[in-house]
Design an enzyme around this catalytic site. Structure first.
Site, PDB file in Angstrom:
ATOM      1  N   ASN A  13       0.861  -1.185   0.000  1.00 45.92           N
ATOM      2  CA  ASN A  13       0.000   0.000   0.000  1.00 45.92           C
ATOM      3  C   ASN A  13       0.897   1.235   0.000  1.00 45.92           C
ATOM      4  O   ASN A  13       1.503   1.560   1.023  1.00 45.92           O
ATOM      5  CB  ASN A  13      -0.891  -0.034   1.255  1.00 45.92           C
ATOM      6  CG  ASN A  13      -1.694   1.243   1.437  1.00 45.92           C
ATOM      7  OD1 ASN A  13      -1.818   2.048   0.508  1.00 45.92           O
ATOM      8  ND2 ASN A  13      -2.227   1.425   2.640  1.00 45.92           N
ATOM      9  N   TRP A  14       0.984   1.897  -1.144  1.00 47.90           N
ATOM     10  CA  TRP A  14       1.877   3.064  -1.249  1.00 47.90           C
ATOM     11  C   TRP A  14       1.278   4.300  -0.577  1.00 47.90           C
ATOM     12  O   TRP A  14       1.954   5.316  -0.431  1.00 47.90           O
ATOM     13  CB  TRP A  14       2.146   3.379  -2.719  1.00 47.90           C
ATOM     14  CG  TRP A  14       3.160   2.484  -3.362  1.00 47.90           C
ATOM     15  CD1 TRP A  14       3.701   1.332  -2.850  1.00 47.90           C
ATOM     16  CD2 TRP A  14       3.765   2.668  -4.653  1.00 47.90           C
ATOM     17  NE1 TRP A  14       4.594   0.789  -3.742  1.00 47.90           N
ATOM     18  CE2 TRP A  14       4.659   1.584  -4.859  1.00 47.90           C
ATOM     19  CE3 TRP A  14       3.640   3.629  -5.641  1.00 47.90           C
ATOM     20  CZ2 TRP A  14       5.421   1.450  -6.020  1.00 47.90           C
ATOM     21  CZ3 TRP A  14       4.392   3.495  -6.802  1.00 47.90           C
ATOM     22  CH2 TRP A  14       5.274   2.417  -6.983  1.00 47.90           C
ATOM     23  N   LYS A  15       0.017   4.261  -0.245  1.00 47.47           N
ATOM     24  CA  LYS A  15      -0.672   5.429   0.336  1.00 47.47           C
ATOM     25  C   LYS A  15      -0.474   6.643  -0.582  1.00 47.47           C
ATOM     26  O   LYS A  15      -0.415   6.485  -1.790  1.00 47.47           O
ATOM     27  CB  LYS A  15      -0.174   5.702   1.754  1.00 47.47           C
ATOM     28  CG  LYS A  15      -0.112   4.443   2.609  1.00 47.47           C
ATOM     29  CD  LYS A  15       0.109   4.741   4.038  1.00 47.47           C
ATOM     30  CE  LYS A  15       0.327   3.434   4.807  1.00 47.47           C
ATOM     31  NZ  LYS A  15       0.239   3.566   6.231  1.00 47.47           N
ATOM     32  N   HIS A  99      -9.272   0.881   5.232  1.00 46.59           N
ATOM     33  CA  HIS A  99      -7.971   1.092   5.872  1.00 46.59           C
ATOM     34  C   HIS A  99      -8.170   2.034   7.060  1.00 46.59           C
ATOM     35  O   HIS A  99      -9.003   2.943   7.007  1.00 46.59           O
ATOM     36  CB  HIS A  99      -6.978   1.696   4.868  1.00 46.59           C
ATOM     37  CG  HIS A  99      -5.581   1.705   5.381  1.00 46.59           C
ATOM     38  ND1 HIS A  99      -5.136   2.654   6.278  1.00 46.59           N
ATOM     39  CD2 HIS A  99      -4.527   0.875   5.159  1.00 46.59           C
ATOM     40  CE1 HIS A  99      -3.871   2.400   6.578  1.00 46.59           C
ATOM     41  NE2 HIS A  99      -3.476   1.328   5.909  1.00 46.59           N
ATOM     42  N   GLU A 101      -6.623   4.474   8.035  1.00 48.16           N
ATOM     43  CA  GLU A 101      -6.478   5.904   7.702  1.00 48.16           C
ATOM     44  C   GLU A 101      -7.752   6.452   7.063  1.00 48.16           C
ATOM     45  O   GLU A 101      -8.076   7.628   7.203  1.00 48.16           O
ATOM     46  CB  GLU A 101      -5.239   6.102   6.807  1.00 48.16           C
ATOM     47  CG  GLU A 101      -3.955   5.968   7.626  1.00 48.16           C
ATOM     48  CD  GLU A 101      -2.758   5.414   6.876  1.00 48.16           C
ATOM     49  OE1 GLU A 101      -2.756   5.419   5.636  1.00 48.16           O
ATOM     50  OE2 GLU A 101      -1.806   4.950   7.551  1.00 48.16           O
ATOM     51  N   GLU A 169      -5.015  -5.275  10.758  1.00 48.35           N
ATOM     52  CA  GLU A 169      -4.006  -4.239  10.936  1.00 48.35           C
ATOM     53  C   GLU A 169      -4.265  -3.483  12.232  1.00 48.35           C
ATOM     54  O   GLU A 169      -5.120  -2.587  12.269  1.00 48.35           O
ATOM     55  CB  GLU A 169      -4.054  -3.244   9.771  1.00 48.35           C
ATOM     56  CG  GLU A 169      -3.771  -3.850   8.422  1.00 48.35           C
ATOM     57  CD  GLU A 169      -3.204  -2.814   7.459  1.00 48.35           C
ATOM     58  OE1 GLU A 169      -2.128  -3.062   6.928  1.00 48.35           O
ATOM     59  OE2 GLU A 169      -3.829  -1.750   7.279  1.00 48.35           O
ATOM     60  N   GLY A 175       2.795   2.027  10.614  1.00 51.31           N
ATOM     61  CA  GLY A 175       3.765   3.108  10.441  1.00 51.31           C
ATOM     62  C   GLY A 175       4.514   3.494  11.701  1.00 51.31           C
ATOM     63  O   GLY A 175       5.180   4.527  11.738  1.00 51.31           O
ATOM     64  N   SER A 214       3.737  -2.393  10.216  1.00 47.63           N
ATOM     65  CA  SER A 214       5.191  -2.407  10.411  1.00 47.63           C
ATOM     66  C   SER A 214       5.853  -3.728  10.023  1.00 47.63           C
ATOM     67  O   SER A 214       6.819  -4.152  10.671  1.00 47.63           O
ATOM     68  CB  SER A 214       5.538  -2.018  11.861  1.00 47.63           C
ATOM     69  OG  SER A 214       5.141  -0.687  12.122  1.00 47.63           O
ATOM     70  N   GLY A 235       2.916  -1.231   4.210  1.00 49.43           N
ATOM     71  CA  GLY A 235       2.934   0.184   3.860  1.00 49.43           C
ATOM     72  C   GLY A 235       4.342   0.624   3.510  1.00 49.43           C
ATOM     73  O   GLY A 235       4.846   0.397   2.405  1.00 49.43           O
ATOM     74  N   GLY A 236       5.029   1.232   4.474  1.00 53.51           N
ATOM     75  CA  GLY A 236       6.344   1.848   4.258  1.00 53.51           C
ATOM     76  C   GLY A 236       7.342   0.956   3.534  1.00 53.51           C
ATOM     77  O   GLY A 236       8.051   1.408   2.628  1.00 53.51           O
TER      78      GLY A 236
HETATM   79  C1  PEP Z   1      -0.558   0.003   6.021  1.00 50.54           C
HETATM   80  O1  PEP Z   1      -0.635   1.191   5.780  1.00 50.54           O
HETATM   81  O2  PEP Z   1      -1.458  -0.766   5.641  1.00 50.54           O
HETATM   82  C2  PEP Z   1       0.608  -0.482   6.767  1.00 50.54           C
HETATM   83  C3  PEP Z   1       0.585  -1.683   7.233  1.00 50.54           C
HETATM   84  O3  PEP Z   1       1.641   0.405   6.920  1.00 50.54           O
HETATM   85  P1  PEP Z   1       3.119   0.077   7.526  1.00 50.54           P
HETATM   86  O4  PEP Z   1       3.575  -1.217   6.912  1.00 50.54           O
HETATM   87  O5  PEP Z   1       3.954   1.231   7.124  1.00 50.54           O
HETATM   88  O6  PEP Z   1       2.953  -0.057   9.001  1.00 50.54           O
END
Ligand code: PEP
Length: 252
Positions: A13-15, A99, A101, A169, A175, A214, A235-236
């Site tokens: 997920n590049w957001k 999500h 967010e 999640e 993050g 993470s 994500g990251g």
């Molecule tokens: C996400 O945004 O779905 C996520 C899991 O982010 P991260 O891996 O950066 O925690």
């Protein structure tokens, strides 16, 4: 088939990251994966405006493309929104819905998430439905109840293992560099599997349940080895081809 472990999925997920300068990363990843035999599907969910570009960069590779969100209607007066049908046309095979967010920053509740997931199925693509507790809820011992409530409220009636993926999640792990212990991950995933059994009966064993929060190359193998963890939503660490590859390779 009942009893078999579902094929894993590792989705990035590049957001709201990744302009045209980022196109080199999926190109690199596609090359790195060319001769790797995987026991998992791989997906990148970039911002909508570069979906078609990413799609053409990974053409012919193992990498699929997904959206990050959609509206529940197929078209209409919804300024700034994108329908599931449009995302399918752009080459997406799935869309992330619910999500944390979106739930937090756009005040989306389970009913909205359910309608969005339903829209994906109407369009003929899969939904990746995100659920997870906040830190306050975990500290209050409410994790299993929260996850159960979100699952029941967000899952469309016609959800099947073929059209739906669940992503657990924990909000506090996204993050932050923090992750639940492997025992905590295993507990929640087993609980989701059991709840799916109550809601969906026959389909439940085959629905993929991803862990997200993470995930990085150094912790992926341990997290992914837990029972009922059928891949990761990342994500990251999905922004750099080398990092994402380090996670995907758990399934090589
Ligand atoms: C996400 O945004 O779905 C996520 C899991 O982010 P991260 O891996 O950066 O925690």
């Amino acid at each position: 088939m009942a009893g078999e472990v579902p094929r894993a999925l590792v989705a990035g997920n590049w957001k709201m990251n990744g302009g045209l300068a980022m196109l080199k990363e999926p190109r690199l990843l596609a090359g790195m994966l060319r001769d790797v035999k995987l026991r998992a599907d791989v997906m990148i969910c970039p911002p909508a405006v570069i979906l078609r570009r990413v799609k053409s960069v990974v053409k012919g590779s193992k990498i699929k493309i997904g959206g990050q969100d959609c509206h529940w209607e197929p078209s209409g007066a919804h300024t700034g929104d994108i329908s599931a049908e449009m995302l399918k046309e752009a080459g997406c095979s799935a869309v992330i819905v619910g999500h944390s967010e979106r739930r937090t920053q756009h005040h989306e509740g389970d009913e909205v998430v359910r309608r969005k997931a339903q829209a994906c199925h109407r369009a003929g693509i899969s939904s990746i439905i995100c659920i997870g507790e906040t830190l306050e809820e975990r500290k209050a011992g409410q994790t299993l109840d929260v996850v159960k409530r979100q699952l029941k409220g967000s899952l469309p009636d016609l959800a099947t293992a073929a059209n739906t993926v669940i992503a657990y999640e924990p909000v506090w792990a996204i993050g932050t560099g923090l992750t639940p212990s492997t025992a905590e991950v295993a507990e929640v995933h087993a609980h989701i599997r059991a709840e799916l059994g109550r809601i969906l009966a026959a389909e439940s064993g085959q629905m993929r349940i991803l862990y997200g929060g993470s995930v990085k190359p150094s912790n992926a193998a341990e997290l992914m080895s837990q029972p009922h963890v059928n891949g990761a939503l990342v994500g990251g660490a999905s922004l750099k081809a080398a990092d994402f590859l380090g996670i995907i390779k758990v399934y090589a």
